[in-house]
Scaffold this motif. Structure first.
Motif, PDB file in Angstrom:
ATOM      1  N   GLN A 170       0.805  -1.208   0.000  1.00 43.83           N
ATOM      2  CA  GLN A 170       0.000   0.000   0.000  1.00 43.83           C
ATOM      3  C   GLN A 170       0.845   1.267   0.000  1.00 43.83           C
ATOM      4  O   GLN A 170       0.486   2.261  -0.627  1.00 43.83           O
ATOM      5  CB  GLN A 170      -0.936   0.016   1.218  1.00 43.83           C
ATOM      6  CG  GLN A 170      -2.090  -0.955   1.110  1.00 43.83           C
ATOM      7  CD  GLN A 170      -3.020  -0.610  -0.045  1.00 43.83           C
ATOM      8  OE1 GLN A 170      -3.021  -1.304  -1.075  1.00 43.83           O
ATOM      9  NE2 GLN A 170      -3.792   0.437   0.093  1.00 43.83           N
ATOM     10  N   VAL A 171       1.961   1.259   0.733  1.00 48.25           N
ATOM     11  CA  VAL A 171       2.792   2.470   0.817  1.00 48.25           C
ATOM     12  C   VAL A 171       3.857   2.529  -0.274  1.00 48.25           C
ATOM     13  O   VAL A 171       4.561   3.530  -0.394  1.00 48.25           O
ATOM     14  CB  VAL A 171       3.468   2.579   2.206  1.00 48.25           C
ATOM     15  CG1 VAL A 171       2.423   2.726   3.295  1.00 48.25           C
ATOM     16  CG2 VAL A 171       4.377   1.389   2.474  1.00 48.25           C
ATOM     17  N   LEU A 187       3.172   5.394  -2.571  1.00 48.85           N
ATOM     18  CA  LEU A 187       3.477   6.655  -1.901  1.00 48.85           C
ATOM     19  C   LEU A 187       4.981   6.923  -1.931  1.00 48.85           C
ATOM     20  O   LEU A 187       5.419   8.050  -2.193  1.00 48.85           O
ATOM     21  CB  LEU A 187       2.987   6.610  -0.451  1.00 48.85           C
ATOM     22  CG  LEU A 187       3.322   7.823   0.421  1.00 48.85           C
ATOM     23  CD1 LEU A 187       2.579   9.052  -0.063  1.00 48.85           C
ATOM     24  CD2 LEU A 187       2.967   7.540   1.880  1.00 48.85           C
ATOM     25  N   GLU A 188       5.769   5.895  -1.685  1.00 48.51           N
ATOM     26  CA  GLU A 188       7.224   6.045  -1.700  1.00 48.51           C
ATOM     27  C   GLU A 188       7.719   6.460  -3.082  1.00 48.51           C
ATOM     28  O   GLU A 188       8.587   7.330  -3.211  1.00 48.51           O
ATOM     29  CB  GLU A 188       7.876   4.723  -1.293  1.00 48.51           C
ATOM     30  CG  GLU A 188       9.393   4.785  -1.235  1.00 48.51           C
ATOM     31  CD  GLU A 188      10.011   3.508  -0.691  1.00 48.51           C
ATOM     32  OE1 GLU A 188      11.248   3.471  -0.537  1.00 48.51           O
ATOM     33  OE2 GLU A 188       9.264   2.541  -0.421  1.00 48.51           O
ATOM     34  N   ARG A 220       6.075   8.129  -5.359  1.00 47.17           N
ATOM     35  CA  ARG A 220       5.674   9.506  -5.667  1.00 47.17           C
ATOM     36  C   ARG A 220       6.532  10.527  -4.920  1.00 47.17           C
ATOM     37  O   ARG A 220       6.760  11.635  -5.419  1.00 47.17           O
ATOM     38  CB  ARG A 220       4.193   9.720  -5.320  1.00 47.17           C
ATOM     39  CG  ARG A 220       3.233   8.957  -6.212  1.00 47.17           C
ATOM     40  CD  ARG A 220       1.814   9.476  -6.059  1.00 47.17           C
ATOM     41  NE  ARG A 220       1.287   9.282  -4.711  1.00 47.17           N
ATOM     42  CZ  ARG A 220       0.650   8.189  -4.310  1.00 47.17           C
ATOM     43  NH1 ARG A 220       0.484   7.174  -5.143  1.00 47.17           N
ATOM     44  NH2 ARG A 220       0.167   8.104  -3.079  1.00 47.17           N
ATOM     45  N   CYS A 221       6.992  10.181  -3.721  1.00 50.22           N
ATOM     46  CA  CYS A 221       7.776  11.120  -2.917  1.00 50.22           C
ATOM     47  C   CYS A 221       9.273  11.060  -3.195  1.00 50.22           C
ATOM     48  O   CYS A 221      10.011  11.996  -2.861  1.00 50.22           O
ATOM     49  CB  CYS A 221       7.542  10.848  -1.423  1.00 50.22           C
ATOM     50  SG  CYS A 221       5.865  11.165  -0.860  1.00 50.22           S
ATOM     51  N   LEU A 273       4.739  14.978   1.338  1.00 50.45           N
ATOM     52  CA  LEU A 273       3.632  14.359   2.084  1.00 50.45           C
ATOM     53  C   LEU A 273       2.454  15.320   2.231  1.00 50.45           C
ATOM     54  O   LEU A 273       1.297  14.903   2.199  1.00 50.45           O
ATOM     55  CB  LEU A 273       4.117  13.911   3.464  1.00 50.45           C
ATOM     56  CG  LEU A 273       5.021  12.679   3.501  1.00 50.45           C
ATOM     57  CD1 LEU A 273       5.558  12.451   4.910  1.00 50.45           C
ATOM     58  CD2 LEU A 273       4.281  11.435   3.006  1.00 50.45           C
ATOM     59  N   GLU A 297       0.358  15.142  -0.568  1.00 54.84           N
ATOM     60  CA  GLU A 297      -0.416  13.898  -0.552  1.00 54.84           C
ATOM     61  C   GLU A 297      -1.561  13.947   0.458  1.00 54.84           C
ATOM     62  O   GLU A 297      -2.312  12.997   0.603  1.00 54.84           O
ATOM     63  CB  GLU A 297       0.498  12.712  -0.211  1.00 54.84           C
ATOM     64  CG  GLU A 297       1.554  12.416  -1.261  1.00 54.84           C
ATOM     65  CD  GLU A 297       0.987  11.691  -2.475  1.00 54.84           C
ATOM     66  OE1 GLU A 297      -0.072  11.053  -2.333  1.00 54.84           O
ATOM     67  OE2 GLU A 297       1.593  11.765  -3.549  1.00 54.84           O
ATOM     68  N   TYR A 312      -1.124  14.766   3.912  1.00 56.50           N
ATOM     69  CA  TYR A 312      -0.732  14.414   5.275  1.00 56.50           C
ATOM     70  C   TYR A 312      -0.496  15.638   6.162  1.00 56.50           C
ATOM     71  O   TYR A 312      -0.261  15.474   7.354  1.00 56.50           O
ATOM     72  CB  TYR A 312       0.558  13.574   5.255  1.00 56.50           C
ATOM     73  CG  TYR A 312       0.354  12.154   4.791  1.00 56.50           C
ATOM     74  CD1 TYR A 312       0.239  11.116   5.699  1.00 56.50           C
ATOM     75  CD2 TYR A 312       0.286  11.849   3.436  1.00 56.50           C
ATOM     76  CE1 TYR A 312       0.068   9.812   5.282  1.00 56.50           C
ATOM     77  CE2 TYR A 312       0.111  10.540   2.997  1.00 56.50           C
ATOM     78  CZ  TYR A 312      -0.001   9.525   3.926  1.00 56.50           C
ATOM     79  OH  TYR A 312      -0.175   8.241   3.497  1.00 56.50           O
ATOM     80  N   GLU A 325       4.795   2.544   6.895  1.00 55.70           N
ATOM     81  CA  GLU A 325       5.023   3.962   6.595  1.00 55.70           C
ATOM     82  C   GLU A 325       6.328   4.446   7.215  1.00 55.70           C
ATOM     83  O   GLU A 325       7.071   5.219   6.598  1.00 55.70           O
ATOM     84  CB  GLU A 325       3.854   4.782   7.120  1.00 55.70           C
ATOM     85  CG  GLU A 325       3.868   6.238   6.697  1.00 55.70           C
ATOM     86  CD  GLU A 325       2.664   6.981   7.235  1.00 55.70           C
ATOM     87  OE1 GLU A 325       1.601   6.942   6.569  1.00 55.70           O
ATOM     88  OE2 GLU A 325       2.772   7.593   8.318  1.00 55.70           O
TER      89      GLU A 325
END
Length: 208
Positions: A99-100, A103-104, A106-107, A129, A132, A134, A168
């Motif tokens: 799931q993360v 995210l990793e 994209r960052c 973040l 995103e 956060y 995360e």
């Protein structure tokens, strides 16, 4: 919120369903108007209009509907993770890592541009973040740095499945390029997700 999720209503109609006077309902609606949770409109009148001002109806905003429906998706995600957990803790951890992963990815580009310093990378990560959703910030403290996330999209689910927080944390560690330590999480009842980033101590050899 629950009543308005089924459709627009006047203060009088809401009061009748809740057993409260329209004036009391109006105070709550005024607060919701100020918070951007509802909008006020004139009810479309079909046929001859009677005396007096047109009735005002209240409608949930898109932001309110999104927030109201969030727990429905959270409950579905929790149920899915409970089903996955029957396969063992490793299955939940693998799901959390997957799931993360996006995210990793994209960052990572934004963090790479910050160079090799972990604190500079943490600042870049905070900005990424925040984009995103956060609401993150980074700051320097005596023992190194601190990354704070003021919003957690999965807090309700992570309260039961801490593997999401752990995955995360591992992503944060990889992106800043050093070991980090989670000090607090929203999922566990803290106000902010706080991650400590140790300072880099450089030891120089002094020749006699």
């Amino acid at each position: 919120m629950a009543l308005l999720s089924h459709g627009a209503a006047t203060a009088g109609e809401l009061g009748a369903q809740l057993g409260l006077k329209p004036a009391a309902i109006r105070r709550h609606l005024d607060a919701m108007l100020a918070e951007g949770l509802v909008t006020e409109r004139e009810r479309v009148q079909r046929g001859p209009r009677g005396r007096g001002r047109p009735a005002k109806i209240f409608v949930l905003t898109d932001a309110a509907r999104e927030g109201y429906g969030k727990h429905t998706y959270d409950d579905l995600a929790t149920a899915a993770l409970r089903w996955i957990s029957r396969q063992g803790d490793k299955a939940v951890a693998s799901f959390a890592a997957a799931q993360v992963e996006a995210l990793e990815e994209r960052c990572s580009a934004a963090v790479r541009e910050a160079g090799d310093d972990p604190l500079a990378r943490a600042e870049a990560l905070a900005a990424a973040l925040t984009a995103e959703g956060y609401a993150a910030s980074a700051s320097t403290i005596a023992s190194g740095g601190q990354l704070c996330q003021h919003h957690c999209p999965v807090a309700h689910v992570a309260a039961e499945f801490p593997q999401l927080c752990e995955a995360e944390t591992q992503v944060i560690s990889r992106l800043v390029g050093t070991h980090v330590q989670r000090l607090a999480t929203i999922a566990h009842g803290d106000g902010v997700c706080t991650t400590h980033i140790p300072g880099q101590h450089i030891v120089r050899k002094i020749d006699d």
